[in-house]
Write a protein that holds these residues in place. Sequence first.
Motif, short mmCIF file in Angstrom:
data_model
loop_
_atom_site.label_atom_id
_atom_site.label_comp_id
_atom_site.label_asym_id
_atom_site.label_seq_id
_atom_site.Cartn_x
_atom_site.Cartn_y
_atom_site.Cartn_z
N GLU A 110 -21.28 -25.14 25.86
CA GLU A 110 -20.11 -24.35 26.62
C GLU A 110 -18.73 -24.10 26.11
OE1 GLU A 110 -21.47 -23.05 29.42
OE2 GLU A 110 -23.36 -23.80 29.01
N ILE A 111 -18.43 -25.09 24.99
CA ILE A 111 -17.09 -24.85 24.51
C ILE A 111 -17.29 -24.27 23.29
CG2 ILE A 111 -15.28 -26.20 23.54
CD1 ILE A 111 -15.53 -26.57 26.48
N ALA A 112 -17.00 -23.05 23.23
CA ALA A 112 -17.22 -22.10 21.83
C ALA A 112 -16.57 -22.73 20.66
CB ALA A 112 -16.48 -20.80 21.92
N HIS A 113 -17.17 -22.95 19.52
CA HIS A 113 -16.66 -23.16 18.17
C HIS A 113 -15.82 -22.28 17.44
CE1 HIS A 113 -16.41 -24.27 13.98
NE2 HIS A 113 -16.77 -25.52 14.33
N SER A 114 -14.67 -22.43 17.32
CA SER A 114 -13.57 -21.45 16.98
C SER A 114 -13.96 -20.66 15.94
CB SER A 114 -12.08 -22.28 16.68
OG SER A 114 -11.73 -22.96 17.95
N ALA A 115 -14.55 -21.14 14.95
CA ALA A 115 -14.71 -20.31 13.68
C ALA A 115 -16.08 -19.27 14.03
CB ALA A 115 -15.08 -21.17 12.57
N ASP A 116 -16.92 -19.87 14.60
CA ASP A 116 -18.20 -19.23 14.91
C ASP A 116 -17.80 -17.75 15.97
OD1 ASP A 116 -19.70 -21.12 13.76
OD2 ASP A 116 -20.72 -21.83 15.37
N VAL B 57 -5.92 -22.25 18.45
CA VAL B 57 -6.24 -23.56 17.79
C VAL B 57 -5.91 -24.87 18.78
CG1 VAL B 57 -6.01 -25.29 15.89
CG2 VAL B 57 -5.79 -22.71 15.67
N THR B 58 -6.98 -25.58 19.15
CA THR B 58 -6.92 -26.56 20.06
C THR B 58 -6.95 -28.17 19.40
OG1 THR B 58 -9.19 -26.50 20.64
CG2 THR B 58 -7.72 -25.36 22.16
N CYS B 59 -6.42 -28.95 20.05
CA CYS B 59 -6.68 -30.26 19.46
C CYS B 59 -6.94 -31.39 20.62
CB CYS B 59 -5.50 -30.72 18.52
SG CYS B 59 -5.59 -32.32 17.79
N ARG B 60 -5.75 -31.26 21.47
CA ARG B 60 -6.32 -32.40 22.63
C ARG B 60 -7.39 -32.11 23.50
NH1 ARG B 60 -0.62 -31.12 23.43
NH2 ARG B 60 -1.15 -30.06 25.48
N ALA B 61 -8.09 -32.82 24.03
CA ALA B 61 -9.17 -32.97 24.88
C ALA B 61 -8.84 -31.78 26.00
CB ALA B 61 -9.76 -34.38 25.28
N LEU C 275 -10.75 -28.25 26.68
CA LEU C 275 -11.31 -28.01 28.10
C LEU C 275 -10.81 -26.73 28.66
CD1 LEU C 275 -13.47 -28.65 30.15
CD2 LEU C 275 -11.74 -30.08 31.32
N ARG C 276 -9.52 -26.44 28.60
CA ARG C 276 -8.74 -25.54 29.28
C ARG C 276 -9.17 -24.07 28.62
NH1 ARG C 276 -4.13 -27.20 28.54
NH2 ARG C 276 -3.76 -28.38 30.29
N HIS C 277 -9.34 -24.16 27.36
CA HIS C 277 -9.29 -22.67 26.66
C HIS C 277 -10.81 -22.55 26.17
CE1 HIS C 277 -4.95 -22.17 26.28
NE2 HIS C 277 -4.85 -23.46 25.97
N ARG C 278 -11.65 -23.73 26.36
CA ARG C 278 -13.04 -23.46 26.31
C ARG C 278 -13.17 -23.19 24.61
NH1 ARG C 278 -16.75 -24.15 30.57
NH2 ARG C 278 -15.42 -24.90 32.19
N THR C 279 -12.52 -23.74 23.93
CA THR C 279 -12.85 -23.35 22.09
C THR C 279 -12.28 -24.55 21.53
OG1 THR C 279 -12.57 -21.99 20.69
CG2 THR C 279 -10.61 -22.16 21.99
N TYR D 143 -13.70 -30.86 15.00
CA TYR D 143 -12.97 -31.83 15.36
C TYR D 143 -12.20 -31.81 16.86
CZ TYR D 143 -12.37 -30.16 10.59
OH TYR D 143 -12.56 -29.71 9.50
N ALA D 144 -12.01 -30.63 17.13
CA ALA D 144 -11.61 -30.65 18.51
C ALA D 144 -12.50 -30.83 19.68
CB ALA D 144 -10.55 -29.49 18.83
N LYS D 145 -13.64 -30.40 19.44
CA LYS D 145 -14.98 -30.55 20.19
C LYS D 145 -15.29 -32.12 20.53
CE LYS D 145 -18.01 -27.42 20.78
NZ LYS D 145 -19.28 -26.59 20.57
N SER D 146 -15.13 -32.79 19.31
CA SER D 146 -15.35 -34.23 19.30
C SER D 146 -14.47 -35.22 19.95
CB SER D 146 -15.39 -34.97 17.88
OG SER D 146 -14.24 -34.84 17.07
N HIS D 147 -13.12 -34.49 20.00
CA HIS D 147 -12.11 -35.22 20.83
C HIS D 147 -12.44 -34.83 22.41
CE1 HIS D 147 -9.18 -33.84 17.52
NE2 HIS D 147 -10.16 -34.84 17.00
N LEU D 148 -12.84 -33.91 22.65
CA LEU D 148 -13.00 -33.41 24.12
C LEU D 148 -14.50 -34.38 24.47
CD1 LEU D 148 -13.00 -32.30 26.82
CD2 LEU D 148 -14.36 -30.32 25.90
N LEU D 149 -15.34 -34.28 23.78
CA LEU D 149 -16.71 -35.30 24.12
C LEU D 149 -16.33 -36.65 24.14
CD1 LEU D 149 -19.59 -35.55 24.80
CD2 LEU D 149 -20.27 -35.44 22.11
N ALA D 150 -15.46 -37.44 23.16
CA ALA D 150 -14.86 -38.60 23.18
C ALA D 150 -14.44 -38.84 24.67
CB ALA D 150 -14.12 -38.87 22.10
#
Length: 197
Positions: free
Chosen positions: A46-52, A58-62, A66-70, A74-81
Motif C-alpha cells: 500500500e505504500i508506493a516505492h518512490s522510484a518505482d 522524499v520521505t524519511c520519518r515513519a 504513511l501520510r504521503h503513501r510513498t 529505507y523510508a518504508k522500513s522506517h514505517l514498518l519498524a
Amino acid sequence: MHDYLSASSIIDFDHPEVLATAHRLAAGAGSKADIVRACFAFVRDEIAHSADYRRNPVTCRASDVLRHRTGFCYAKSHLLAGLLRANGIPAGLCYQRLATGDSTAPYCLHGLNAVYLADVGWYRLDPRGNKAGVDARFDPPREALAFAAHGPGEGDLPGIHAEPLPVVTEVLERCGSYQEVLACLPDLAPGEYDAKP
C-alpha cells in the motif's frame, strides 16, 4: 529489546496516525505473527516505492511515509519498524549493499527490516514492494527477501540497527526529489561498515 521497541524522531510510532494504523492492522489478529504479516503486507503493497512510481515527496520519518503513501526502501522500513513497535513487537533495521547496475559498481545500500519472533528469533523481511523480478514475502522461518546480495562488492551489512544509519537519513533529509535521491543513493564501502554496530 528496549531499543527495538522505542519511538524516535525517525521511527515516530507515537504519532497519532501511525498508532491508529498500527492498531487497525492488528485488530482481529490471532497471533503476533498475524500482526507482523498484516503490517508487512500493508507497507509492501500500500505504500508506493518512490522510484518505482516516480513519486515525490522524499520521505524519511515513519509518519511522513504513511501520510504521503510513498517512500524509498529505507523510508518504508522506517514505517514498518514503527507499526511493529507500536504493537509491542521488537523491530529493527537491516541493510544490504547492492550493485545498482549489472552486478558491478556503482553500489548503494538497500534498507529492510528484522523482526523478533519468539519461535524463530530475529527474522529479516523486506517491505520494499514487489514488481517484476522481486517477490518479497513473510514466510518464516524462510527468508524471502527482495534481493540476494551475492555479487562482487555486494553483501549483508552486519547487525540489526535500532535507528537508521546516518548516511541514509542524510540523503533522505537533504534531497528534494526522488530524482535527487537516485543520483546520490547512500553507500558504505565494506571497510566502512565492518565496524558498525
